[in-house]
Design an enzyme around this catalytic site. Sequence first.
Site, short mmCIF file in Angstrom:
data_model
loop_
_atom_site.label_atom_id
_atom_site.label_comp_id
_atom_site.label_asym_id
_atom_site.label_seq_id
_atom_site.Cartn_x
_atom_site.Cartn_y
_atom_site.Cartn_z
N GLU A 1 -26.84 32.95 126.87
CA GLU A 1 -27.62 31.73 126.71
C GLU A 1 -27.79 31.41 125.21
OE1 GLU A 1 -27.97 30.02 129.22
OE2 GLU A 1 -28.93 30.99 130.93
N HIS B 1 -23.56 27.82 127.68
CA HIS B 1 -23.37 29.27 127.86
C HIS B 1 -21.97 29.59 128.39
CE1 HIS B 1 -25.23 29.09 132.19
NE2 HIS B 1 -23.92 29.22 132.30
N ASP C 1 -19.98 38.69 134.81
CA ASP C 1 -21.42 38.86 134.93
C ASP C 1 -21.87 39.10 136.37
OD1 ASP C 1 -20.72 36.28 135.65
OD2 ASP C 1 -21.75 35.33 133.98
C1 F6R Z 1 -20.00 32.61 135.93
C2 F6R Z 1 -20.45 32.38 134.57
C3 F6R Z 1 -21.10 31.10 134.13
C4 F6R Z 1 -20.51 29.86 134.79
C5 F6R Z 1 -21.26 28.62 134.33
C6 F6R Z 1 -20.76 27.36 135.02
O1 F6R Z 1 -19.43 33.89 136.07
O2 F6R Z 1 -20.33 33.26 133.79
O3 F6R Z 1 -20.97 30.99 132.73
O4 F6R Z 1 -19.16 29.77 134.47
O5 F6R Z 1 -22.62 28.76 134.59
O6 F6R Z 1 -21.07 27.43 136.37
P1 F6R Z 1 -20.41 26.41 137.42
O7 F6R Z 1 -18.95 26.71 137.42
O8 F6R Z 1 -21.05 26.74 138.73
O9 F6R Z 1 -20.71 25.05 136.91
#
Ligand code: F6R
Length: 241
Positions: free
Chosen positions: A139, A134, A65
């Site tokens: 979402e 997610h 993403d």
């Molecule tokens: C990132 C992504 C998100 C994150 C998720 C967790 O490329 O796609 O799904 O993996 O928001 O974020 P962190 O690792 O910062 O807790």
Amino acid sequence: MKIIRVKNYEEASEKAYEVMKEFIKPGAVLGLATGSTPLGLYALMVKDHEENGTDYSQIRTFNLDEYVGLPLHHRESYYSFMHTNLFNKVGIPEENTHVPGGLGDLEANCKAYDEMLAKESVDIQLLGIGADGHIGFNEPGTPFNLGTHVTDLTEQTRKDNQRFFNDLGEETPTQAVTMGPATIMAAKNVLLIATGENKAEAIKGMIEGPVSEECQASLLQNHPSCTVIIDEGAGKLLENH
Ligand code: F6R
């Protein structure tokens, strides 16, 4: 799902590296993620490259993403994140790396990304998980059959990610371009890492809840080869695992 329980973030990164290193060979296609979760794993991949000369010149990558509207070289763009934390440090050719485009004609970017991915077979897709379940930026409520698309970030996700923007005095963007649930499910193997108590509810829903669009990660229950690495905090609400 194959569930691996570990103590903490450090052990989760080490286990993830053990899984990942089997795939780091010429011709491999890696699906990659950003955020705090994969940083420990990426550091181990960089260390291995520096110490053992592991070759990334014939590896190709596709990221999950990108935020909408951030200039490519903005410090918090996922393009920058990947170059800073991995790509520039392991000598992977720029043309082998792919991050969805969050600028310009977004619909065209999504279509182009899906067209590229349709010709590929992602060997392993790395995932973190949001506190709302997610994966990518899919979402709650996202139809499971969607490919790459533009999505509105929830207030929860924007709040969770605000920590990266605070010292810039900026707000988390409101939208992102993300691989869809269907895109993620097309990977041959999936590796999801979750650490910390704030992920506990999402992990409970993903592993022990019904498969539901309300918890996007629950779709992984249907994936034929999904490994989940969870630490004590993230696993604390699990009853049967
Ligand atoms: C990132 C992504 C998100 C994150 C998720 C967790 O490329 O796609 O799904 O993996 O928001 O974020 P962190 O690792 O910062 O807790």
